[in-house]
Design an enzyme around this catalytic site. Structure first.
Site, PDB file in Angstrom:
ATOM      1  CG  HIS A  33      21.826  -1.515  17.750  1.00  7.97           C
ATOM      2  ND1 HIS A  33      23.149  -1.835  17.506  1.00  7.97           N
ATOM      3  CD2 HIS A  33      21.690  -0.221  17.348  1.00  7.97           C
ATOM      4  CE1 HIS A  33      23.774  -0.782  16.990  1.00  7.97           C
ATOM      5  NE2 HIS A  33      22.908   0.213  16.880  1.00  7.97           N
ATOM      6  CE1 TYR A  49      22.481   2.262  24.974  1.00  9.65           C
ATOM      7  CE2 TYR A  49      24.596   3.232  24.399  1.00  9.65           C
ATOM      8  CZ  TYR A  49      23.589   2.310  24.158  1.00  9.65           C
ATOM      9  OH  TYR A  49      23.692   1.434  23.102  1.00  9.65           O
ATOM     10  CB  THR A  77      28.315   0.562  23.465  1.00  8.26           C
ATOM     11  OG1 THR A  77      27.260   1.532  23.545  1.00  8.26           O
ATOM     12  CG2 THR A  77      29.110   0.769  22.191  1.00  8.26           C
ATOM     13  NE  ARG A 130      27.950  10.316  21.099  1.00  7.52           N
ATOM     14  CZ  ARG A 130      27.137   9.369  20.644  1.00  7.52           C
ATOM     15  NH1 ARG A 130      26.472   8.628  21.490  1.00  7.52           N
ATOM     16  NH2 ARG A 130      26.990   9.172  19.356  1.00  7.52           N
ATOM     17  CE1 TYR A 157      28.999   6.062  14.733  1.00  6.70           C
ATOM     18  CE2 TYR A 157      28.463   5.102  16.861  1.00  6.70           C
ATOM     19  CZ  TYR A 157      28.222   6.041  15.878  1.00  6.70           C
ATOM     20  OH  TYR A 157      27.219   6.968  16.042  1.00  6.70           O
ATOM     21  CG  ASP A 257      21.193   3.257  14.549  1.00  7.13           C
ATOM     22  OD1 ASP A 257      21.709   2.233  15.020  1.00  7.13           O
ATOM     23  OD2 ASP A 257      21.345   4.385  15.059  1.00  7.13           O
TER      24      ASP A 257
HETATM   25  C1  0GY Z   1      24.437   3.408  16.575  1.00  6.50           C
HETATM   26  C2  0GY Z   1      24.912   4.647  17.191  1.00  6.50           C
HETATM   27  C3  0GY Z   1      25.101   4.873  18.526  1.00  6.50           C
HETATM   28  C4  0GY Z   1      25.185   3.876  19.525  1.00  6.50           C
HETATM   29  C5  0GY Z   1      25.739   2.660  19.397  1.00  6.50           C
HETATM   30  O1  0GY Z   1      26.378   0.598  20.171  1.00  6.50           O
HETATM   31  C6  0GY Z   1      25.942   1.696  20.488  1.00  6.50           C
HETATM   32  O2  0GY Z   1      25.669   2.015  21.645  1.00  6.50           O
HETATM   33  O3  0GY Z   1      26.164   2.256  18.228  1.00  6.50           O
HETATM   34  C7  0GY Z   1      25.281   6.263  18.957  1.00  6.50           C
HETATM   35  O4  0GY Z   1      24.996   6.567  20.122  1.00  6.50           O
HETATM   36  O5  0GY Z   1      25.717   7.095  18.125  1.00  6.50           O
HETATM   37  O6  0GY Z   1      24.945   2.989  15.546  1.00  6.50           O
HETATM   38  O7  0GY Z   1      23.538   2.783  17.098  1.00  6.50           O
END
Ligand code: 0GY
Length: 306
Positions: A33, A49, A77, A130, A157, A257
């Site tokens: 990301h 977050y 997200t 969450r 996911y 990740d």
């Molecule tokens: C990941 C896992 C998480 C978060 C997100 O997009 C996101 O905020 O994917 C997580 O908190 O488990 O794949 O990065």
């Protein structure tokens, strides 16, 4: 503009070690990301977050340090359906990054085309409560049917406990479907126990379903501790990931990740994470499929036709 991080937020690991495992030529980090930078790409108001900044320059420096050739940048997200930071990363990658977006029903064909031109090849549907508010399934199905026209796929996911309830929706998706982090198994259960058996059945019965064998650092209960001084961390996740890789060698992807959102206990050394790979893909042939052939087929198919 200064944004306050979520209390306890762990920043990504600066100065990752050099992995011992040498990645094959053309290896793709297929799950990572970018966050912001917030003063250029503000986080979404509806986010759950607020992370530290993690820029495209830092991501591409990590790629070069670890020995990857390319990245797949997945919309996080914290940016909601505002894909500008991710698209900006793709546009500054020299063709070495493709992306997965988050879109709403209101997205226009022009916006989808512009994202395609930038290198987006999929949309992500997130069911982890969450992280996101609920989106009606009819909206998601409509999006899935629309993005088919661009040859995109759907990344999903979810957590293992939710697979039974989501099964009918997932199996109705008309595209290739890529599961994040093996559907988040509880690794204190048996690999051949009912929960993971359902996930394996999901893949076995639906050959459009792929899995990222990612995030041992998220799933592990034993954690990053090395064994006898070896660079082998997250050992309890190995049997799960290896089972998926060996059973479905042509439908698996791997990624770091980075920058590892929402980790509470420790932040992984990305060099150590790369050294996890030969434990789950023990032969050169499996490693090449996992790291090169599969992600190339999904994200850079034009390279195979050349
Ligand atoms: C990941 C896992 C998480 C978060 C997100 O997009 C996101 O905020 O994917 C997580 O908190 O488990 O794949 O990065």
């Amino acid at each position: 503009m200064h944004v306050e991080k979520t209390p306890g937020w762990l920043d990504w690991f600066a100065g990752p070690s050099q992995p011992q495992f040498v990645l094959p030529l053309g290896a793709v980090d297929a799950h990572c990301h970018v966050f912001g930078p917030a003063n250029q790409f503000p986080f979404a108001p509806e986010r759950k977050y607020t992370p530290c900044d993690a820029s495209k320059h830092q991501l591409y420096a990590l790629r070069d340090h670890l020995g990857f050739d390319k990245n797949v940048v997945v919309q996080a997200t914290c940016h909601g359906a505002d894909n500008r930071a991710m698209v900006d990363a793709l546009l500054h990658s020299g063709g070495k990054a493709r992306g997965v977006a988050t879109v709403k029903r209101s997205v226009t064909d022009g916006e989808l085309q512009a994202m395609h031109d930038a290198g987006v090849r999929g949309v992500r549907f997130n069911f982890v409560k969450r992280l996101v508010d609920f989106t009606p399934k009819d909206e998601l199905l409509e999006i899935a049917h629309r993005i088919q026209a661009w040859g995109w796929h759907v990344v999903i996911y979810f957590e293992a406990v939710d697979l039974p309830e989501l099964w009918d929706f997932f199996t109705a998706l008309p595209t290739t479907v890529v599961v994040d982090h093996m559907g988040r198994p509880n690794v204190d259960q048996a690999v051949d126990g009912p929960e993971f058996a359902l996930f394996m059945k999901f893949m076995r019965e639906h050959d459009n379903v792929w899995s990222k064998v990612t995030c041992p650092e998220r799933l592990s209960l034993t954690g990053p501790a090395a064994l006898n001084g070896q660079r082998q961390a997250y050992r309890d996740v190995v049997p799960f990931a290896r089972h998926v890789v060996e059973t479905f060698p042509d439908r698996v992807l791997w990624g770091t990740d980075w920058p590892h959102p929402n980790l509470k206990d420790h932040m992984p050394d990305d060099g150590l994470l790369v050294d996890f790979i030969p434990h789950i893909a023990p032969t050169a042939d499996l490693q090449k499929r996992l790291l090169v052939d599969n992600p190339t087929r999904l994200y850079w198919p034009e390279l195979l036709k050349a």
